[in-house]
Motif scaffolding. Structure first.
Motif, PDB file in Angstrom:
ATOM      1  N   PRO A  55       0.814  -1.210   0.000  1.00 50.51           N
ATOM      2  CA  PRO A  55       0.000   0.000   0.000  1.00 50.51           C
ATOM      3  C   PRO A  55       0.851   1.266   0.000  1.00 50.51           C
ATOM      4  O   PRO A  55       1.913   1.294   0.609  1.00 50.51           O
ATOM      5  CB  PRO A  55      -0.829  -0.112   1.278  1.00 50.51           C
ATOM      6  CG  PRO A  55      -0.063  -1.035   2.154  1.00 50.51           C
ATOM      7  CD  PRO A  55       0.677  -1.965   1.240  1.00 50.51           C
ATOM      8  N   GLY A  57       0.954   5.352   0.963  1.00 52.77           N
ATOM      9  CA  GLY A  57       0.302   6.309   1.839  1.00 52.77           C
ATOM     10  C   GLY A  57       1.145   6.635   3.047  1.00 52.77           C
ATOM     11  O   GLY A  57       2.363   6.514   3.020  1.00 52.77           O
ATOM     12  N   ASN A  61      -2.285   9.792   7.599  1.00 54.12           N
ATOM     13  CA  ASN A  61      -3.611   9.775   6.961  1.00 54.12           C
ATOM     14  C   ASN A  61      -4.349   8.489   7.246  1.00 54.12           C
ATOM     15  O   ASN A  61      -5.499   8.333   6.855  1.00 54.12           O
ATOM     16  CB  ASN A  61      -3.486   9.939   5.437  1.00 54.12           C
ATOM     17  CG  ASN A  61      -3.011  11.313   5.056  1.00 54.12           C
ATOM     18  OD1 ASN A  61      -3.064  12.235   5.841  1.00 54.12           O
ATOM     19  ND2 ASN A  61      -2.538  11.436   3.836  1.00 54.12           N
ATOM     20  N   THR A  63      -3.544   5.497   5.995  1.00 52.54           N
ATOM     21  CA  THR A  63      -3.600   4.664   4.796  1.00 52.54           C
ATOM     22  C   THR A  63      -2.544   3.559   4.810  1.00 52.54           C
ATOM     23  O   THR A  63      -2.458   2.804   3.849  1.00 52.54           O
ATOM     24  CB  THR A  63      -3.436   5.519   3.534  1.00 52.54           C
ATOM     25  OG1 THR A  63      -2.237   6.272   3.644  1.00 52.54           O
ATOM     26  CG2 THR A  63      -4.615   6.448   3.353  1.00 52.54           C
TER      27      THR A  63
END
Length: 64
Positions: A55, A57, A61, A63
């Motif tokens: 992932p 991010g 945030n 993420t």
């Protein structure tokens, strides 16, 4: 087999931000207002290539 490039900002064995390029990492840090993290001696930037999709991010945030 695809290869993926990642740039990670790591502090105390914790990944704070993961991006695909160094430029996007700097841009993300500027958006978050934490550009001073790049200058900190406790933080390192690691670049690697893998065939595992991870992932993109930041923990700021939520993420990652």
């Amino acid at each position: 087999m695809d290869k993926y490039n990642f740039i990670e900002l790591i502090q105390n064995k914790t990944i704070l931000v993961r991006e695909r390029t160094h430029h996007s990492l700097k841009k993300r840090l500027k958006e978050l207002g934490v550009t001073q993290l790049l200058e900190s001696p406790k933080v390192r930037v690691k670049s690697y290539v893998t065939n595992i999709r991870k992932p993109i991010g930041s923990i700021f945030n939520g993420t990652l």
